[in-house]
Design an enzyme around this catalytic site. Structure first.
Site, PDB file in Angstrom:
ATOM      1  N   LYS A   1      44.772  39.343  18.621  1.00 25.09           N
ATOM      2  CA  LYS A   1      43.656  39.696  17.737  1.00 25.09           C
ATOM      3  C   LYS A   1      43.497  38.574  16.721  1.00 25.09           C
ATOM      4  CE  LYS A   1      43.875  44.696  18.069  1.00 25.09           C
ATOM      5  NZ  LYS A   1      43.823  45.966  17.347  1.00 25.09           N
ATOM      6  N   VAL A   2      42.281  38.286  16.360  1.00 22.87           N
ATOM      7  CA  VAL A   2      42.046  37.128  15.494  1.00 22.87           C
ATOM      8  C   VAL A   2      40.996  37.431  14.435  1.00 22.87           C
ATOM      9  CG1 VAL A   2      41.081  34.791  15.476  1.00 22.87           C
ATOM     10  CG2 VAL A   2      42.773  35.410  17.193  1.00 22.87           C
ATOM     11  N   TYR A   3      41.274  37.003  13.216  1.00 23.27           N
ATOM     12  CA  TYR A   3      40.288  37.015  12.138  1.00 23.27           C
ATOM     13  C   TYR A   3      39.997  35.580  11.702  1.00 23.27           C
ATOM     14  CZ  TYR A   3      40.621  42.090  11.492  1.00 23.27           C
ATOM     15  OH  TYR A   3      40.562  43.454  11.663  1.00 23.27           O
ATOM     16  N   GLU A   4      38.951  35.476  10.907  1.00 20.89           N
ATOM     17  CA  GLU A   4      38.444  34.185  10.432  1.00 20.89           C
ATOM     18  C   GLU A   4      39.502  33.098  10.198  1.00 20.89           C
ATOM     19  OE1 GLU A   4      35.174  33.050   9.518  1.00 20.89           O
ATOM     20  OE2 GLU A   4      36.282  31.196   9.243  1.00 20.89           O
TER      21      GLU A   4
ATOM     22  N   ARG B   1      31.418  53.959  16.440  1.00 25.50           N
ATOM     23  CA  ARG B   1      32.182  55.165  16.740  1.00 25.50           C
ATOM     24  C   ARG B   1      31.745  56.305  15.830  1.00 25.50           C
ATOM     25  NH1 ARG B   1      38.519  54.591  16.967  1.00 25.50           N
ATOM     26  NH2 ARG B   1      37.885  52.588  16.142  1.00 25.50           N
TER      27      ARG B   1
ATOM     28  N   ASN C   1      32.666  42.115  20.344  1.00 30.75           N
ATOM     29  CA  ASN C   1      33.813  41.314  19.889  1.00 30.75           C
ATOM     30  C   ASN C   1      35.006  42.211  19.591  1.00 30.75           C
ATOM     31  OD1 ASN C   1      32.331  42.166  17.487  1.00 30.75           O
ATOM     32  ND2 ASN C   1      33.704  40.876  16.295  1.00 30.75           N
ATOM     33  N   PHE C   2      35.287  43.105  20.564  1.00 30.63           N
ATOM     34  CA  PHE C   2      36.488  43.929  20.468  1.00 30.63           C
ATOM     35  C   PHE C   2      37.713  43.066  20.734  1.00 30.63           C
ATOM     36  CE2 PHE C   2      33.598  47.452  22.047  1.00 30.63           C
ATOM     37  CZ  PHE C   2      33.526  48.078  20.816  1.00 30.63           C
TER      38      PHE C   2
ATOM     39  N   ASP D   1      34.178  32.998  12.106  1.00 35.16           N
ATOM     40  CA  ASP D   1      33.386  34.191  12.421  1.00 35.16           C
ATOM     41  C   ASP D   1      31.910  33.861  12.619  1.00 35.16           C
ATOM     42  OD1 ASP D   1      35.415  36.018  12.410  1.00 35.16           O
ATOM     43  OD2 ASP D   1      35.156  36.619  10.340  1.00 35.16           O
TER      44      ASP D   1
ATOM     45  N   GLY E   1      32.259  10.467   7.613  1.00 32.01           N
ATOM     46  CA  GLY E   1      31.330   9.627   8.366  1.00 32.01           C
ATOM     47  C   GLY E   1      31.542   8.178   7.986  1.00 32.01           C
ATOM     48  N   GLY E   2      30.675   7.326   8.463  1.00 29.51           N
ATOM     49  CA  GLY E   2      30.809   5.897   8.196  1.00 29.51           C
ATOM     50  C   GLY E   2      30.381   5.511   6.785  1.00 29.51           C
ATOM     51  N   GLN E   3      29.769   6.437   6.055  1.00 30.63           N
ATOM     52  CA  GLN E   3      29.307   6.140   4.695  1.00 30.63           C
ATOM     53  C   GLN E   3      30.229   6.875   3.726  1.00 30.63           C
ATOM     54  OE1 GLN E   3      26.817   4.080   4.604  1.00 30.63           O
ATOM     55  NE2 GLN E   3      25.723   4.376   6.532  1.00 30.63           N
TER      56      GLN E   3
ATOM     57  N   GLN F   1      32.462  40.527  11.560  1.00 30.00           N
ATOM     58  CA  GLN F   1      31.514  39.461  11.204  1.00 30.00           C
ATOM     59  C   GLN F   1      31.012  38.585  12.350  1.00 30.00           C
ATOM     60  OE1 GLN F   1      31.244  35.500   8.325  1.00 30.00           O
ATOM     61  NE2 GLN F   1      32.928  36.879   7.992  1.00 30.00           N
ATOM     62  N   SER F   2      31.914  38.202  13.269  1.00 26.72           N
ATOM     63  CA  SER F   2      31.505  37.185  14.254  1.00 26.72           C
ATOM     64  C   SER F   2      30.362  37.692  15.129  1.00 26.72           C
ATOM     65  CB  SER F   2      32.699  36.774  15.114  1.00 26.72           C
ATOM     66  OG  SER F   2      33.173  37.881  15.857  1.00 26.72           O
TER      67      SER F   2
HETATM   68  N1  CAO Z   1      33.974  54.537  20.839  1.00 27.79           N
HETATM   69  C1  CAO Z   1      35.270  54.681  21.179  1.00 27.79           C
HETATM   70  N2  CAO Z   1      36.199  53.738  20.916  1.00 27.79           N
HETATM   71  C2  CAO Z   1      35.799  52.629  20.283  1.00 27.79           C
HETATM   72  C3  CAO Z   1      34.452  52.421  19.902  1.00 27.79           C
HETATM   73  C4  CAO Z   1      33.514  53.454  20.211  1.00 27.79           C
HETATM   74  N3  CAO Z   1      32.224  53.326  19.891  1.00 27.79           N
HETATM   75  N4  CAO Z   1      34.368  51.225  19.293  1.00 27.79           N
HETATM   76  C5  CAO Z   1      35.613  50.714  19.287  1.00 27.79           C
HETATM   77  N5  CAO Z   1      36.478  51.550  19.885  1.00 27.79           N
HETATM   78  C6  CAO Z   1      37.907  51.356  20.101  1.00 27.79           C
HETATM   79  C7  CAO Z   1      38.209  50.167  20.956  1.00 27.79           C
HETATM   80  O1  CAO Z   1      37.997  50.423  22.301  1.00 27.79           O
HETATM   81  C8  CAO Z   1      39.677  49.963  20.642  1.00 27.79           C
HETATM   82  O2  CAO Z   1      40.452  50.843  21.394  1.00 27.79           O
HETATM   83  P1  CAO Z   1      41.742  50.367  22.257  1.00 27.79           P
HETATM   84  O3  CAO Z   1      42.661  49.747  21.281  1.00 27.79           O
HETATM   85  O4  CAO Z   1      42.253  51.655  22.823  1.00 27.79           O
HETATM   86  O5  CAO Z   1      41.278  49.428  23.285  1.00 27.79           O
HETATM   87  C9  CAO Z   1      39.768  50.389  19.188  1.00 27.79           C
HETATM   88  O6  CAO Z   1      38.538  51.062  18.890  1.00 27.79           O
HETATM   89  C10 CAO Z   1      39.947  49.280  18.201  1.00 27.79           C
HETATM   90  O7  CAO Z   1      39.125  48.173  18.504  1.00 27.79           O
HETATM   91  P2  CAO Z   1      39.626  46.724  18.157  1.00 27.79           P
HETATM   92  O8  CAO Z   1      41.021  46.537  18.679  1.00 27.79           O
HETATM   93  O9  CAO Z   1      38.618  45.736  18.578  1.00 27.79           O
HETATM   94  O10 CAO Z   1      39.632  46.786  16.536  1.00 27.79           O
HETATM   95  P3  CAO Z   1      40.755  46.334  15.509  1.00 27.79           P
HETATM   96  O11 CAO Z   1      40.247  46.766  14.196  1.00 27.79           O
HETATM   97  O12 CAO Z   1      42.107  46.779  15.891  1.00 27.79           O
HETATM   98  O13 CAO Z   1      40.739  44.732  15.610  1.00 27.79           O
HETATM   99  C11 CAO Z   1      39.677  42.559  15.519  1.00 27.79           C
HETATM  100  C12 CAO Z   1      39.712  44.004  14.995  1.00 27.79           C
HETATM  101  C13 CAO Z   1      38.480  41.863  14.914  1.00 27.79           C
HETATM  102  C14 CAO Z   1      40.981  41.831  15.106  1.00 27.79           C
HETATM  103  C15 CAO Z   1      39.576  42.571  17.054  1.00 27.79           C
HETATM  104  O14 CAO Z   1      38.466  43.354  17.422  1.00 27.79           O
HETATM  105  C16 CAO Z   1      39.432  41.200  17.668  1.00 27.79           C
HETATM  106  O15 CAO Z   1      40.405  40.430  17.784  1.00 27.79           O
HETATM  107  N6  CAO Z   1      38.190  40.854  18.109  1.00 27.79           N
HETATM  108  C17 CAO Z   1      37.901  39.617  18.776  1.00 27.79           C
HETATM  109  C18 CAO Z   1      37.908  38.461  17.839  1.00 27.79           C
HETATM  110  C19 CAO Z   1      36.919  38.641  16.715  1.00 27.79           C
HETATM  111  O16 CAO Z   1      35.756  38.839  16.883  1.00 27.79           O
HETATM  112  N7  CAO Z   1      37.456  38.480  15.515  1.00 27.79           N
HETATM  113  C20 CAO Z   1      36.640  38.311  14.354  1.00 27.79           C
HETATM  114  C21 CAO Z   1      36.242  39.533  13.731  1.00 27.79           C
HETATM  115  S1  CAO Z   1      35.213  39.110  12.414  1.00 27.79           S
HETATM  116  O17 CAO Z   1      36.287  38.730  11.223  1.00 27.79           O
END
Ligand code: CAO
Length: 414
Positions: A136-139, A38, A96-97, A168, A246-248, A17-18
């Site tokens: 790693k971080v989600y919303e 991918r 946002n990997f 996000d 706020g102030g109101q 999402q972000s």
């Molecule tokens: N071709 C080949 N590999 C790919 C690819 C592509 N087109 N797209 C992604 N990949 C690979 C990545 O390189 C990664 O590989 P490695 O682990 O070997 O480096 C793997 O896919 C998984 O990617 P990821 O770790 O980003 O995905 P995840 O599902 O495990 O985690 C998330 C998701 C959101 C927790 C993580 O991406 C993150 O912390 N992002 C930053 C913060 C963020 O934006 N969070 C909010 C997301 S919106 O709710």
């Protein structure tokens, strides 16, 4: 009509999402957004929370409008060669990997600059440099670590996350601002730059007034909070219920039908300038000049009583009737609207804020259009791409012949 970002090419490596929030806005401003996914897998949200089996979810379709879709394996050697060409071809890369993912593929910021010194490289991560930088971080993690959860909810309850996706989509908006500033600076310097937004920082930025309150606590209690005058303040900014911040002073009060309708409520702000008119409207003209009620300071001592009196009146009106009476008096107020009411509100359709889109596999659905309205750059909402729908088109644009496209497909690079 031309668009604000016409001619700007975005290499969109975002997912969930972000990042997609940011690139969808770039697309609405007219940029050519090429979403990379991918091969065979795609953005995980395509398959999450599916309402219709085997059809791109609303989660995906509502965050990826107006983009082109290309599949590419950026870990494969042929895929990396294509990726390098795309970096040369584009103006902005957004990702946002998880931390370090692009570096692990061999595309560090140094390498990206070598390939294209004009490239603007924009990233979302959960945290900035520090103890949590590799997480790693989600919303909701961002809402909790950015100060939102500890200050949301009621004093006698647990911390609460909010429905607004401030971690996000909020971070996506911050990233957008950074990208637009970098694009503008590039027109003068000719150089790209790195744009980084941490979700924790973005949430904290949106919780700025709570850091304000944390510091005010050192100088006394927070009189606009429901804990005043009878409750206890600790050493940290407390949860403030529905107080205005706020102030109101403001609060949510019940309206007619609240016993059965979870959203029969209205938010009312007792702005100082309209106290007299509000007191008269709720049937208490005697409070207009009563020194115990007439000034904002006097009312701060008895806010609970103020809103109790207002509520006794609002409970005799529907939220829309109360709005109709209070608006002409300039009393700031707003009905608690359900998502059903919002989705059926034709004025939001008229402004393009809520849009009906047609999709070849799912049919018609509603989405939120561009909330940022530009007079010279209107945004029309186009459906999201199917997985890999534009792979061949993009490869052709970066110089691939039909034979080379066939080879890339055969190798699994796309
Ligand atoms: N071709 C080949 N590999 C790919 C690819 C592509 N087109 N797209 C992604 N990949 C690979 C990545 O390189 C990664 O590989 P490695 O682990 O070997 O480096 C793997 O896919 C998984 O990617 P990821 O770790 O980003 O995905 P995840 O599902 O495990 O985690 C998330 C998701 C959101 C927790 C993580 O991406 C993150 O912390 N992002 C930053 C913060 C963020 O934006 N969070 C909010 C997301 S919106 O709710």
């Amino acid at each position: 009509m031309s668009k604000a970002l016409e001619g700007v090419r975005i290499l969109d490596m975002t997912h969930v999402q972000s990042g997609p929030t940011c690139t969808q806005l770039l697309a609405w401003f007219g940029a050519d957004v090429i979403k990379i996914e991918r091969p065979g897998v795609g953005d995980a949200t395509r398959g999450q929370l599916q309402d219709i089996p085997n059809v791109d979810s609303l989660y995906f379709t509502m965050l990826n409008a107006n983009k082109r879709g290309m599949t590419l394996n950026t870990k494969d050697d042929d895929g990396k060669a294509i990726f390098t060409k795309l970096i040369k071809h584009c103006d902005v890369m957004v990702e946002n990997f998880a931390p370090g993912a692009l570096d692990r593929m061999g595309f560090t910021w140094e390498r990206i600059q070598e390939i294209n010194p004009r490239m603007i490289y924009a990233s979302v991560k959960g945290f900035g440099p520090g103890p949590f930088q590799d997480c790693k971080v989600y919303e909701n993690v961002a809402q909790c670590t950015g100060g939102s959860a500890s200050t949301t909810g009621f004093d006698d309850g647990p911390p609460l996350v909010t429905g607004a996706q401030i971690g996000d989509s909020g971070t996506g908006l911050h990233l957008l601002a950074g990208i637009l500033a970098a694009l503008y600076q590039r027109t003068n310097t000719g150089r790209g730059q790195r744009v980084e937004c941490a979700m924790q920082d973005s949430v904290l930025n949106l919780c700025r007034v709570k850091l304000r309150d944390q510091q005010r606590l050192a100088h006394g209690v927070l009189k606009e909070y429901p804990q005043y005058p009878n409750g206890v303040f600790g050493d940290t900014a407390p949860r403030s219920g529905n107080a205005s911040g706020g102030g109101q002073p403001g609060w949510i009060v019940k309206c007619k039908g609240w016993e059965t309708d979870a959203n029969a409520y209205i938010y009312i702000i007792t702005q100082a300038a309209v106290w007299g008119k509000l007191a008269e409207a709720i049937g208490h003209p005697e409070l207009v000049d009563d020194p115990e009620w007439a000034t904002p300071d006097a009312r701060l001592q008895r806010l609970e009583e103020v809103f109790d009196l207002i509520e006794q009146w609002t409970m005799t009106k529907t939220k829309f009737e109360a709005m109709d009476i209070l608006n002409p008096l300039n009393v700031p107020c707003g009905p608690i609207l359900s998502m059903k009411e919002i989705s059926e509100d034709m004025s939001l359709r008229d402004t393009g804020t809520v849009v009906e889109v047609d999709h070849p596999e799912r049919g018609k659905y509603l989405t939120v259009g561009n909330p940022i309205k530009l007079s010279d750059s209107p945004s029309d909402v186009q459906r999201s791409p199917l997985l890999g729908e534009h792979t061949d088109d993009v490869l052709r644009e970066i110089g691939f012949s039909d034979t080379e496209i066939g080879e890339a497909r055969a190798s699994g690079a796309v």
